[in-house]
Motif scaffolding. Structure first.
Motif: not given
Length: 387
Positions: A179-198
């Protein structure tokens, strides 16, 4: 001498992120056409040089200053040169699948049982910086697709997803996490974005669409949930399940069949087993899995009293063989055994003949209250040890 190419362009599909033009020999009159949502890069000696946005270009010397800086191209006339041309797809890549190739174990905080968890979903990204992307990822490849890039990032994605979900699901139950997949998805996006950015990539969206467990774990959750409903408490956990199971075994024992008292007397033993699991054997394991009984432990004082009562009964019986503690000490006959005169309830002697009223000693099992004889070692009704 072969004719030099005049027009350089690429019209590909949206799944292709990078395309290397097959020829390398051009001249200063060659035409470069870059379509909308594309960028073109001239590549020479391992260096990403001039970048071209959408449009039509003639590769004359003033349009290729970086390339001209490392090779000698005459400014007059038609001059040939040698380089590589890469086309970069700058459109957003949509609905690119990702998933954990292997499961990871978490300890459900509500049910106190280990679950084998996997996750999957989709992501959306766009190439942010063509130069960084070409140098860091593409290298010498002639073509790169969205599925290949997804595979390239898969290891990092799986590591981040497993680490985050393992921590989260030790606090949030599997039944609630979906029931909290939206929050989980957003948290993981923030954790992965720096890695993709590099790597010159911008992660626009990251979706966790499913958190799943195998069927056998699903059945375990359903079983425990049904037990919670059966016992009417949400505190029912794995330790309670073991205690309930042990109690059922005692209840099915021929010595305790049809004898509620006998079964109840054994519950403290089941409780002791549950406490042994939670503390004495594996103190270093998580308290959620091998925890103290919740549903059966709320009345621990009553359980201790019951346990002490049974122990005292056994001890007293051993000290006084043939006399059951707590049983009736006997009863008086209603008539005199000598003359037949009717006796009062509290009479000690017959009022007619003076004969002493005989008190018949009746022995009873301290566990089930059934009548036993002086010679019995075990109760014939419940199997309780009398000696």
């Amino acid at each position: 001498m072969p004719e030099l190419l005049k027009v350089i362009k690429y019209e590909g599909d949206d799944k292709t992120l990078v395309y290397k033009y097959p020829d390398r020999d051009f001249n200063t009159q060659s035409q470069l056409i870059v379509h909308q949502s594309q960028e073109a890069i001239l590549f020479k000696d391992g260096k990403a040089l001039d970048v071209f946005a959408p449009g039509k270009y003639e590769l004359k010397t003033e349009n290729i200053p970086l390339l001209r800086s490392i090779i000698n191209i005459p400014t007059e006339g038609v001059s040939p040169f040698h380089c590589e041309v890469y086309f970069i797809n700058k459109a957003m890549s949509l609905n690119v699948d990702w998933g954990t190739s292997s499961r990871f174990d978490v300890l459900d905080p509500t049910f106190g049982i280990p679950l084998s968890v996997g996750a999957s979903g989709t992501m959306e990204f766009v190439i942010r910086d063509s130069r960084d992307f070409l140098v860091n990822i593409v290298g010498t490849q002639e073509i790169l697709t969205t599925s290949q890039l997804s595979e390239y990032f898969r290891g990092k994605i799986v590591t981040k997803v497993k680490s985050y979900l393992a921590t989260l699901m030790n606090e949030v139950s599997y039944l609630n996490i979906n029931t909290h997949l939206d929050e989980v998805s957003e948290a993981l996006k923030n954790k992965l974005n720096d890695y993709f950015y590099d790597y010159g990539v911008s992660l626009k969206n990251f979706y966790v669409s499913t958190i799943h467990i195998p069927e056998e774990d699903t059945n375990k959750v359903k079983t425990i949930l049904n037990k919670k409903l059966e016992y009417g408490t949400l505190d029912y956990n794995w330790a309670d399940e073991q205690i309930a199971e042990i109690s059922k075994r005692y209840a099915s024992n021929p010595g305790t069949n049809d004898n509620v008292g006998g079964m109840i007397a054994q519950i403290p033993l089941a409780m002791a087993f549950g406490e042994m699991l939670s503390g004495g054997v594996v103190n270093n394991m998580s308290s959620g899995f091998l925890s103290k009984s919740q549903a059966f432990n709320n009345n621990s004082q009553g359980n201790n009293q019951q346990n002490n009562q049974v122990n005292n009964q056994q001890q007293n019986f051993n000290q006084n063989p043939g006399i059951a503690v707590g049983a009736s000490t006997g009863y008086k006959n209603n008539f005199c055994m000598n003359c037949g005169c009717k006796l009062k309830e509290d009479a000690k002697f017959c009022p007619n003949c003076g004969t002493k009223v005989k008190v018949d000693e009746v022995l009873k099992c301290p566990n089930c209250n059934a009548i036993v004889s002086q010679e019995d070692n075990f109760c014939m009704n419940c199997g309780f040890k009398l000696r």
